[in-house]
Design an enzyme around this catalytic site. Structure first.
Site, PDB file in Angstrom:
ATOM      1  N   GLU A 125       0.816  -1.206   0.000  1.00  0.00           N
ATOM      2  CA  GLU A 125       0.000   0.000   0.000  1.00  0.00           C
ATOM      3  C   GLU A 125       0.849   1.254   0.000  1.00  0.00           C
ATOM      4  O   GLU A 125       1.872   1.337   0.681  1.00  0.00           O
ATOM      5  CB  GLU A 125      -0.929   0.011   1.217  1.00  0.00           C
ATOM      6  CG  GLU A 125      -2.016  -1.027   1.051  1.00  0.00           C
ATOM      7  CD  GLU A 125      -3.058  -0.957   2.141  1.00  0.00           C
ATOM      8  OE1 GLU A 125      -3.850  -1.893   2.222  1.00  0.00           O
ATOM      9  OE2 GLU A 125      -3.063   0.022   2.915  1.00  0.00           O
ATOM     10  N   CYS A 159      -2.022   6.442   9.642  1.00  0.00           N
ATOM     11  CA  CYS A 159      -0.843   5.754  10.165  1.00  0.00           C
ATOM     12  C   CYS A 159      -1.188   4.420  10.795  1.00  0.00           C
ATOM     13  O   CYS A 159      -2.105   4.326  11.597  1.00  0.00           O
ATOM     14  CB  CYS A 159      -0.210   6.571  11.278  1.00  0.00           C
ATOM     15  SG  CYS A 159       0.516   8.061  10.731  1.00  0.00           S
TER      16      CYS A 159
HETATM   17  N1  SAH Z   1       8.596   1.641  11.027  1.00  0.00           N
HETATM   18  C1  SAH Z   1       8.561   3.059  10.883  1.00  0.00           C
HETATM   19  C2  SAH Z   1       7.620   3.569   9.813  1.00  0.00           C
HETATM   20  C3  SAH Z   1       6.239   2.987   9.748  1.00  0.00           C
HETATM   21  S1  SAH Z   1       5.048   3.452  10.953  1.00  0.00           S
HETATM   22  C4  SAH Z   1       8.307   3.716  12.217  1.00  0.00           C
HETATM   23  O1  SAH Z   1       8.104   3.012  13.183  1.00  0.00           O
HETATM   24  O2  SAH Z   1       8.354   4.925  12.299  1.00  0.00           O
HETATM   25  C5  SAH Z   1       4.633   5.102  10.571  1.00  0.00           C
HETATM   26  C6  SAH Z   1       4.067   5.842  11.784  1.00  0.00           C
HETATM   27  O3  SAH Z   1       2.728   5.421  12.083  1.00  0.00           O
HETATM   28  C7  SAH Z   1       4.889   5.602  13.043  1.00  0.00           C
HETATM   29  O4  SAH Z   1       5.102   6.791  13.746  1.00  0.00           O
HETATM   30  C8  SAH Z   1       3.982   4.664  13.778  1.00  0.00           C
HETATM   31  O5  SAH Z   1       4.298   4.628  15.117  1.00  0.00           O
HETATM   32  C9  SAH Z   1       2.610   5.237  13.468  1.00  0.00           C
HETATM   33  N2  SAH Z   1       1.479   4.367  13.814  1.00  0.00           N
HETATM   34  C10 SAH Z   1       1.435   3.037  13.772  1.00  0.00           C
HETATM   35  N3  SAH Z   1       0.250   2.578  14.190  1.00  0.00           N
HETATM   36  C11 SAH Z   1      -0.499   3.660  14.505  1.00  0.00           C
HETATM   37  C12 SAH Z   1      -1.831   3.843  15.001  1.00  0.00           C
HETATM   38  N4  SAH Z   1      -2.633   2.822  15.240  1.00  0.00           N
HETATM   39  N5  SAH Z   1      -2.253   5.108  15.196  1.00  0.00           N
HETATM   40  C13 SAH Z   1      -1.441   6.156  14.925  1.00  0.00           C
HETATM   41  N6  SAH Z   1      -0.197   6.039  14.445  1.00  0.00           N
HETATM   42  C14 SAH Z   1       0.292   4.807  14.260  1.00  0.00           C
END
Ligand code: SAH
Length: 348
Positions: free
Chosen positions: A92, A335
């Site tokens: 995605e 996210c």
């Molecule tokens: N692995 C990397 C990039 C992917 S996640 C990282 O950890 O940064 C991208 C962003 O989305 C990260 O900041 C992650 O913590 C956030 N994220 C993941 N699940 C989420 C959720 N349920 N609600 C809000 N943000 C979330």
């Protein structure tokens, strides 16, 4: 026989192929212009190339590594692209338009190894790294399906951990950075990491001015360790030191992402811990994100008033803080929501 992807090659690599075919090197620029500027997806339509060159291209290369399965468009114009790789894996990518910009959110892996407690990406485990060609293809799909609006920003924040696919991500960044492709300045490219310290150190030495976002989500090791298993390997003290090192070496501000989860990391003690660990870091910003609900995970954002209390506390303590409202929620493009729903739809 279509054997190799043309996407993901640098212009120098393509020039070398052309020289091998006794074609002139400047043709590489023309080909890049068709692919990256004009969005042409078929060699036969590259009308300023000699016929024999078009034929050689067709015989030796293919033009897309991914197939578009569907696009979901949100009320706020965010668009989620569901793409399929050759091995049938689903990927995605998300296009986030704003007035003067088009931000592409790129996935870097199929699945994820890091199993953050609040994130959908790791639920079905890790499958593999994406190739350079696949990541650059994601960007091309976003551009070609956004009314040819120029892609101005890229964030490596989709499914996966970019610093766990370091070499490919860096090559993809150098490619999208080059004038012959998207020409996106390094300062408009963001890598988001869960805190892979060796990758952060290496990145600091690349001589690139890429923005670094660190997914922090808690400012004490106990809470962070529960939310993010990676914290056991790379605990907060070392993580903050590496963040400081990155900003000192590159002169870039670090963004700390902080997902606010009800009852987990969002009371004033958590805010106080955050102020404490960021003390003395001049080039730092905190981006607060109310948790996006993921159906499979019991997960809720705090009440609005608690979100504002948290933010205001940081503001009062002089922390540079923004509150980000998620986009594309109605299409599960926010996210941490990527891939899972579609995987369920398509594979169950
Ligand atoms: N692995 C990397 C990039 C992917 S996640 C990282 O950890 O940064 C991208 C962003 O989305 C990260 O900041 C992650 O913590 C956030 N994220 C993941 N699940 C989420 C959720 N349920 N609600 C809000 N943000 C979330």
């Amino acid at each position: 026989m279509n054997s190799r992807s043309i996407i993901g090659l640098t212009i120098q690599e393509l020039e070398q192929v052309l020289r091998g075919w006794k074609q002139e090197a400047f043709r590489a620029k023309q080909i890049f212009s068709w692919v990256y500027k004009k969005g042409i997806t078929d060699f036969a339509r590259m009308s300023d190339l000699p016929r024999d060159l078009r034929k050689s291209l067709e015989e030796n290369f293919y033009l897309f590594d991914l197939k578009l399965v569907k696009v979901l468009r949100s009320k706020d114009r965010t668009a989620k692209f569901l793409l399929e790789a050759e091995d049938k894996s689903r990927i995605e990518a998300v296009a986030i338009p704003a007035e003067k910009r088009l931000t592409g959110c790129i996935s870097t892996q199929i699945g994820c190894k890091f199993s953050c407690a609040f994130c959908a990406s790791g639920i079905s485990g890790f499958k593999r790294n994406l190739t350079v060609a696949e990541m650059v293809s994601e960007a091309l799909f976003l551009k070609n399906n956004s009314a040819q609006q120029k892609l101005t920003h890229l964030v490596f924040m989709g499914t996966g951990e970019p610093l766990d696919n370091y070499e490919n991500v860096l090559k993809a960044i150098r490619l999208v950075n080059s004038p012959e492709t998207f020409h996106i300045g390094a300062r408009r490219i963001t890598i988001s990491t869960c805190g892979i310290i060796p990758g952060m150190k290496k990145l600091a030495g690349e001589g690139l001015q890429v923005e670094l976002s660190i997914s922090l989500h808690a400012a004490d090791d106990k809470t962070r360790g529960r939310l993010m298993p990676v914290n056991k390997k790379y605990p907060l003290k070392e993580l903050i030191a590496a963040a400081k090192g990155y900003s000192e070496k590159t002169g870039r501000q670090i963004t700390f992402e902080y997902v606010l989860i009800k009852g987990v990391n969002s009371d004033l003690q958590n805010a106080l811990n955050l102020v404490k660990i960021l003390k003395g870091m001049k080039l730092a910003k905190v981006n607060l994100i109310p948790a996006n609900p993921v159906k499979e995970l019991a997960l809720e954002p705090p009440a609005k008033k608690d979100i504002l209390l948290f933010r205001d506390y940081l503001l009062k303590q002089g922390v540079n803080v923004t509150l980000r409202m998620p986009r594309g929620e109605d299409i599960a493009a926010a996210c941490g929501q990527l891939r899972l729903r579609d995987e369920k739809i398509y594979h169950s």
